[in-house]
Structures are given as structure tokens and as C-alpha cells.
Scaffold this motif. Structure first.
Motif, PDB file in Angstrom:
ATOM      1  N   ARG A 240       0.834  -1.194   0.000  1.00 29.68           N
ATOM      2  CA  ARG A 240       0.000   0.000   0.000  1.00 29.68           C
ATOM      3  C   ARG A 240       0.872   1.247   0.000  1.00 29.68           C
ATOM      4  O   ARG A 240       2.052   1.213   0.333  1.00 29.68           O
ATOM      5  CB  ARG A 240      -0.907   0.030   1.239  1.00 29.68           C
ATOM      6  CG  ARG A 240      -1.790  -1.162   1.340  1.00 29.68           C
ATOM      7  CD  ARG A 240      -2.788  -1.152   2.458  1.00 29.68           C
ATOM      8  NE  ARG A 240      -2.598  -0.221   3.561  1.00 29.68           N
ATOM      9  CZ  ARG A 240      -3.525  -0.035   4.496  1.00 29.68           C
ATOM     10  NH1 ARG A 240      -4.669  -0.683   4.438  1.00 29.68           N
ATOM     11  NH2 ARG A 240      -3.303   0.789   5.497  1.00 29.68           N
ATOM     12  N   LEU A 241       0.258   2.387  -0.314  1.00 28.10           N
ATOM     13  CA  LEU A 241       1.004   3.639  -0.360  1.00 28.10           C
ATOM     14  C   LEU A 241       1.556   3.994   1.013  1.00 28.10           C
ATOM     15  O   LEU A 241       2.698   4.455   1.123  1.00 28.10           O
ATOM     16  CB  LEU A 241       0.100   4.765  -0.880  1.00 28.10           C
ATOM     17  CG  LEU A 241       0.769   6.133  -1.065  1.00 28.10           C
ATOM     18  CD1 LEU A 241       1.932   6.057  -2.043  1.00 28.10           C
ATOM     19  CD2 LEU A 241      -0.263   7.170  -1.526  1.00 28.10           C
ATOM     20  N   ASP A 242       0.791   3.786   2.086  1.00 28.46           N
ATOM     21  CA  ASP A 242       1.298   4.127   3.414  1.00 28.46           C
ATOM     22  C   ASP A 242       2.462   3.220   3.812  1.00 28.46           C
ATOM     23  O   ASP A 242       3.400   3.666   4.493  1.00 28.46           O
ATOM     24  CB  ASP A 242       0.178   4.081   4.456  1.00 28.46           C
ATOM     25  CG  ASP A 242      -0.469   2.717   4.582  1.00 28.46           C
ATOM     26  OD1 ASP A 242      -0.492   1.970   3.580  1.00 28.46           O
ATOM     27  OD2 ASP A 242      -0.979   2.394   5.676  1.00 28.46           O
ATOM     28  N   GLN A 243       2.433   1.965   3.370  1.00 30.71           N
ATOM     29  CA  GLN A 243       3.552   1.068   3.664  1.00 30.71           C
ATOM     30  C   GLN A 243       4.810   1.512   2.918  1.00 30.71           C
ATOM     31  O   GLN A 243       5.921   1.441   3.455  1.00 30.71           O
ATOM     32  CB  GLN A 243       3.190  -0.366   3.303  1.00 30.71           C
ATOM     33  CG  GLN A 243       2.126  -0.965   4.209  1.00 30.71           C
ATOM     34  CD  GLN A 243       1.632  -2.302   3.712  1.00 30.71           C
ATOM     35  OE1 GLN A 243       1.181  -2.417   2.575  1.00 30.71           O
ATOM     36  NE2 GLN A 243       1.698  -3.313   4.542  1.00 30.71           N
ATOM     37  N   ASP A 378      -3.965  -3.048  13.620  1.00 26.63           N
ATOM     38  CA  ASP A 378      -4.543  -1.932  12.883  1.00 26.63           C
ATOM     39  C   ASP A 378      -3.520  -1.409  11.887  1.00 26.63           C
ATOM     40  O   ASP A 378      -2.431  -1.970  11.734  1.00 26.63           O
ATOM     41  CB  ASP A 378      -5.007  -0.829  13.838  1.00 26.63           C
ATOM     42  CG  ASP A 378      -3.887  -0.343  14.772  1.00 26.63           C
ATOM     43  OD1 ASP A 378      -2.692  -0.600  14.466  1.00 26.63           O
ATOM     44  OD2 ASP A 378      -4.190   0.285  15.797  1.00 26.63           O
ATOM     45  N   GLU A 379      -3.853  -0.308  11.207  1.00 27.83           N
ATOM     46  CA  GLU A 379      -2.962   0.204  10.165  1.00 27.83           C
ATOM     47  C   GLU A 379      -1.576   0.598  10.685  1.00 27.83           C
ATOM     48  O   GLU A 379      -0.560   0.238  10.078  1.00 27.83           O
ATOM     49  CB  GLU A 379      -3.614   1.390   9.447  1.00 27.83           C
ATOM     50  CG  GLU A 379      -4.593   1.004   8.352  1.00 27.83           C
ATOM     51  CD  GLU A 379      -5.979   0.676   8.867  1.00 27.83           C
ATOM     52  OE1 GLU A 379      -6.171   0.660  10.098  1.00 27.83           O
ATOM     53  OE2 GLU A 379      -6.876   0.443   8.042  1.00 27.83           O
ATOM     54  N   PRO A 380      -1.470   1.368  11.801  1.00 25.76           N
ATOM     55  CA  PRO A 380      -0.128   1.702  12.297  1.00 25.76           C
ATOM     56  C   PRO A 380       0.718   0.466  12.607  1.00 25.76           C
ATOM     57  O   PRO A 380       1.910   0.422  12.285  1.00 25.76           O
ATOM     58  CB  PRO A 380      -0.417   2.522  13.562  1.00 25.76           C
ATOM     59  CG  PRO A 380      -1.751   3.132  13.317  1.00 25.76           C
ATOM     60  CD  PRO A 380      -2.518   2.080  12.572  1.00 25.76           C
ATOM     61  N   ALA A 381       0.105  -0.544  13.221  1.00 23.31           N
ATOM     62  CA  ALA A 381       0.852  -1.772  13.534  1.00 23.31           C
ATOM     63  C   ALA A 381       1.217  -2.531  12.262  1.00 23.31           C
ATOM     64  O   ALA A 381       2.304  -3.106  12.157  1.00 23.31           O
ATOM     65  CB  ALA A 381       0.024  -2.661  14.462  1.00 23.31           C
ATOM     66  N   TYR A 382       0.305  -2.518  11.282  1.00 19.72           N
ATOM     67  CA  TYR A 382       0.559  -3.169   9.993  1.00 19.72           C
ATOM     68  C   TYR A 382       1.746  -2.516   9.295  1.00 19.72           C
ATOM     69  O   TYR A 382       2.629  -3.188   8.750  1.00 19.72           O
ATOM     70  CB  TYR A 382      -0.713  -3.058   9.147  1.00 19.72           C
ATOM     71  CG  TYR A 382      -0.780  -3.955   7.932  1.00 19.72           C
ATOM     72  CD1 TYR A 382      -0.382  -5.281   7.974  1.00 19.72           C
ATOM     73  CD2 TYR A 382      -1.307  -3.477   6.737  1.00 19.72           C
ATOM     74  CE1 TYR A 382      -0.488  -6.105   6.862  1.00 19.72           C
ATOM     75  CE2 TYR A 382      -1.410  -4.290   5.615  1.00 19.72           C
ATOM     76  CZ  TYR A 382      -1.000  -5.600   5.685  1.00 19.72           C
ATOM     77  OH  TYR A 382      -1.098  -6.406   4.584  1.00 19.72           O
ATOM     78  N   ARG A 383       1.792  -1.179   9.349  1.00 17.90           N
ATOM     79  CA  ARG A 383       2.939  -0.464   8.765  1.00 17.90           C
ATOM     80  C   ARG A 383       4.222  -0.782   9.523  1.00 17.90           C
ATOM     81  O   ARG A 383       5.290  -0.967   8.926  1.00 17.90           O
ATOM     82  CB  ARG A 383       2.684   1.048   8.776  1.00 17.90           C
ATOM     83  CG  ARG A 383       1.638   1.518   7.797  1.00 17.90           C
ATOM     84  CD  ARG A 383       1.649   3.033   7.701  1.00 17.90           C
ATOM     85  NE  ARG A 383       1.222   3.672   8.935  1.00 17.90           N
ATOM     86  CZ  ARG A 383      -0.027   4.010   9.213  1.00 17.90           C
ATOM     87  NH1 ARG A 383      -0.985   3.751   8.349  1.00 17.90           N
ATOM     88  NH2 ARG A 383      -0.324   4.624  10.343  1.00 17.90           N
TER      89      ARG A 383
END
Length: 517
Positions: A240-243, A378-383
């Protein structure tokens, strides 16, 4: 802010006005005039910050620094020096000072240094919150505009930037507001795609974005040149873009970012469709026609991406690029280490393609394994787990070797993922595929408000299993659940990361061109 400060300087009596100034600001300052006393004080109590004179008689500033760091490695130390000699600064920095100041220092410099290192995170968080508050109305107004595909890519990039800024903020109120605004954006984006997607494929839309089947021709093929340094195309599945944004600083230490952009993954945003389209340079229905027997239907046994290298070779030939190339697919750490050790052997090729499957495996493992769900809740942990993997991966070792040898790199992906939260009931026969974000089959029954429906697959350039095949794509953060065992599957898949449908996270993905520093 109340903080305990230790200040060590052999001329500390001359600095009493500075000490008084800090005490007026609420700081507690302990003063000593030599290094031995400084070490003794650090052993006696905990300090929030140490100011340390570099040139003291007896135990020198650097010797004092080493002893303090051995006792209190997390205590920030600011070195104060009369000397600007490079070797002294290099030695101090190598000993992990937090900052240094050049004498004579004034009270404002000292206060700024304290705020920077003791209150920096709080000040940054407050500034980020204020900035987002100021931009909230502007973003809301933009969402109400008639946005083009390029506008949506720009807006998504901005939402990602705010997500990264606000995710570490202790005050999560603004992050909650952002998530609400993000949900609204995904709803509007889904409607936008539904209105325009088929026209993009037929060429009727003037603002059609760059899509999966066009990326190689537009962003990779023009860089292939046998006379230049070799080109490496690295496709990280599911990125993903955030990653990308969280691993970008690591990559930027090795390469200069020459061009950074995004493209739209085709539908379904799934590996079988999007990645085959990327390597073949054509849509799935065209692949099925051009390569009889090579397109594996979802109800058939066997890998659905086993022919990528053949598709790539055919596209290179069509583009007039009959160059020496290699193709490598990495699905486990052993393969990754083996390729990292031999990457230098590929420098004679004009093009080297590396498909790295870790992020895709992470998303599936998160769905299936409780421990991974807890690590990436969640997203922060996924990143965070993505960045941690990348920092210790054979892929980073490969990039280091490529950079050292002057190679060029294009980093991209095939599609992203979205965290699903809302179940949507669907009914299909036993031949209906199992993906949670898209379904195709006969006699599908679904909740119309939750899906984009394509009743004629030919219009979406998709394979048709039979004359009555229909494709449905989940919108926003929906995921498909059958009525049988409904509650069990709702709880099993809620808050997992899935792909195949329509969302900003799945469809708008990074493509980045790098050149060595």
C-alpha cells in the motif's frame, strides 16, 4: 514542563544567569564543575537531560560522555564546546550525543535545545493536530468537488500523509476524525470508480488513469537501455502507499528518488488479475485469448500466477525490447537470501525483475494466525511490522548491492489491501470463488448498495466462465459473508486486511523510480 537537568562545566559560576533563566522556566538544574562529579550525580539520580562541557580539566568531556552513556544510555546529552574541530564532533556524535552547541551560548539556545529534545514529540503532535484541524474543512470541500482520477490520487496521498502524522499522536481525537473523513472519501471514491471504470477501459474517458496493464510500458520499458546501468524492477506484492511511505526513508539512504507516483490497480484488485495484467501488458480477457491454456480459472487447480515470466517475455518482444533479462519470484526467506548472495551476477542484464511476496503473505497470515492479528491489529501496527520486515530482509540487502554497483530501480506493486469492518451478505452456488472482496459466478444474490456490479464481463475485459457470469466488487470496507454460519465468519474476518474490491487503499498504489546516490 518540569525536568531535571544536569549541567557540567568547569566555568559553571559564569553560567549562573543561564541557570537562573532555566529555573524561571520551571526546570530543576543541578550544576557541577567537573566530569567526575557529573558521573557521580548520574549514578545517584536520573536526569532528563545533561549539558556537558567538552573541554574540562581532569576527566574530559568525551571521557565523561562515555561513562554517562554506559550508566544511562537513554539519557540525552548535549555537548557544549568552544572547538569546531571536525574530529572532536565526529567522536562526540559517534558516542551518541543528542546535539551540540558552540560557545558562547545564550539562554535562548539552551531553552530551544531543551524543548527540541524533551518536548519535541509533544510539540510536533500539537502542531500536526492544529494543522489537520486547519485543513479539515479544505479536505471536506475537496471531497464535494467533481474530482478526476488524478485528483483522487493526490487527495489519497494527502490522507496518507495525515494518517502518518496523526497515528503517533497521544491525543487520538484528530485521528478519529481523520478516519471518519477517510471513510467518507472511500464511499465517494467507490462511486467515482463505479461511474467511470468501464469508460477507462474503452478509452472513452478523457481522464483515464494509468492502470495495471499500462504500467510496464509507461514506467519501466522506457528505462531499459543496454548501454546504461542495469535496471531492476522490484514488485512487492500487496504494498500500500502508506507502507511505501514508511520504508521510503530507508530506501532513500541508498537511492535518490527520481520519480514518484501512483497508478490504479485494475479490478479485481487481486494478484491473479492485477499482476498478470502488469506483466502481460494487457487485460485478463486479452491474456486468456493470446495465451490459450495459460489463464488458470479460479476453480481450477494450480498457481494462478505461474506464467508471469512468459507474459513478461511476450510484452518485451511487443515493445521492441529484446534484451537480456532475468525474472525471480521470492516466496520465502531462503530464496531471498540466495538471490541476495548472487545479485551481483545479474548486473550484466539490461533488466532484472524481482517479485517479492512477503507483504501478501503477511496479510494472509494476519487473517489466519491469531498471533499475527495481535501484532498487526490496525494500520499503524501493519505499517510497523512491514517496516521491521523490510529493515531485516534479504530485499534490503539486494538493494544495497544494487546501489553500490550503480544499478537503477523501479519499486512498485500489483495492488493494495483494505482493513474490512462491515459484512455484506451474498449468496452464490458452489462454483462461486472464495475471495472476500469480489465474487464472480451465476445467480449471485447480494446487497446492491454494497457492490459495483459488472453483469457483462467483456465490458470490464474479464474472463467469462460461462454466459451468465457476473462479477461483483465490494465497495469501501465491506467484506462478503454467506448467510450460513454468518456470525462465525463475521467475527473471523472483521478487521482483517483483504483485497479484490474498490477502495483507495487497494486501487491507488505506488510506482517509484530510483537512481543510485
Amino acid at each position: 514542563m518540569t525536568a531535571n537537568i544536569l549541567w557540567a562545566d568547569d566555568e559553571i559560576d559564569l553560567l549562573k544567569p543561564h541557570v537562573f533563566f532555566l529555573e524561571q522556566k520551571g526546570y530543576v538544574v543541578k550544576t557541577v564543575n567537573n566530569g567526575l562529579d557529573a558521573v557521580e550525580e548520574v549514578g545517584r539520580q536520573e536526569f532528563d537531560m545533561v549539558f556537558l562541557d567538552e573541554n574540562m580539566p581532569g576527566l574530559s568531556g568525551l571521557e565523561t560522555l562515555n561513562r554517562i552513556k554506559a550508566m544511562a544510555p537513554r539519557t540525552p546529552v548535549i555537548m557544549i564546546t568552544k572547538s569546531e574541530e571536525e574530529h572532536i564532533m565526529e567522536e562526540a556524535i559517534g558516542s551518541k550525543i543528542s546535539d551540540y552547541l558552540i560557545k558562547p551560548v545564550n539562554p535562548s539556545q539552551i531553552l530551544l535545545a531543551l524543548k527540541k529534545h524533551l518536548e519535541g514529540k509533544r510539540l510536533v503532535s500539537e502542531k500536526s493536530t492544529t494543522n489537520y484541524q486547519q485543513n479539515f474543512s479544505r479536505l471536506s470541500m475537496r471531497l464535494s468537488d467533481r474530482l478526476s482520477s488524478a485528483d483522487w490520487a493526490t487527495l489519497y496521498d494527502e490522507l496518507v500523509r495525515w494518517e502518518l502524522e496523526l497515528s503517533g499522536n497521544p491525543d487520538q481525537s484528530m485521528a478519529e476524525i481523520l478516519r471518519s473523513q477517510w471513510a467518507e472519501a472511500n464511499d465517494l471514491f467507490s462511486r467515482f470508480v463505479e461511474r467511470n471504470y468501464l469508460d477507462w477501459l474503452t478509452g472513452k474517458a478523457a481522464d483515464a488513469p494509468l492502470q495495471s496493464h499500462q504500467v510496464f510500458k509507461a514506467r519501466v520499458a522506457p528505462l531499459i537501455d543496454e548501454a546504461q546501468s542495469p535496471l531492476f524492477m522490484v514488485l512487492i506484492d500487496n504494498l500500500r502507499l502508506d507502507q511505501w511511505r514508511v520504508i521510503e526513508p530507508i530506501v532513500a539512504e541508498l537511492f535518490k528518488v527520481e520519480e514518484q507516483g501512483t497508478f490504479y490497480s485494475i479490478l479485481p484488485t487481486a494478484t491473479q488479475y492485477a499482476r498478470n495484467a502488469l506483466f502481460a501488458g494487457m487485460m485478463p480477457a486479452d491474456i486468456e485469448r493470446r495465451f490459450p491454456g495459460k489463464w488458470i480459472s479460479e476453480d481450477e487447480e494450480g498457481s494462478k500466477n505461474a506464467n508471469e515470466e512468459e507474459f513478461l517475455a511476450d510484452q518485451l518482444k511487443r515493445l521492441g525490447k529484446p534484451v537480456k533479462y532475468s525474472y525471480h519470484k521470492i516466496t520465502n526467506i531462503t530464496q531471498g537470501k540466495r538471490l541476495a548472495e548472487s545479485i551481483h551476477e545479474l548486473m550484466g542484464n539490461a533488466l532484472n525483475v524481482i517479485v517479492y511476496n512477503f507483504v501478501d503473505m503477511l496479510s494472509h497470515a494476519r487473517t489466519e494466525m491469531e498471533i499475527i492479528r495481535e501484532l498487526a491489529e490496525d494500520e499503524p501496527a501493519y505499517r510497523s511490522i512491514t517496516r521491521s520486515w523490510f529493515e531485516h530482509s534479504p530485499l534490503l540487502d539486494m538493494l544495497r548491492t544494487i546501489a553500490a554497483k550503480g544499478g537503477r530501480v523501479v519499486i512498485t506493486t500489483d495492488h493494495g489491501t483494505v482493513r474490512v469492518t462491515e459484512p455484506s451478505r451474498i449468496v452464490g452456488d458452489r462454483n462461486t470463488n472464495t475471495n472476500l472482496r469480489y465474487k464472480h459466478g451465476r445467480n449471485l444474490t447480494y446487497e446492491a448498495k454494497d457492490v459495483f456490479v459488472v453483469k457483462d464481463p467483456a465490458k470490464a475485459l474479464l474472463p467469462r466462465a460461462n454466459v451468465s457470469t457476473t462479477y461483483v466488487f465490494a465497495r469501501k470496507d465491506r467484506y462478503f459473508v454467506y448467510p450460513n454460519n454468518y456470525n462465525q465468519y463475521v467475527n473471523l474476518y472483521r478487521n482483517t486486511f483483504q483485497h479484490g474490491g474498490i477502495s483507495l487503499e487497494e486501487m491507488i498504489v505506488p510506482v517509484v523510480t530510483l537512481k543510485p546516490r
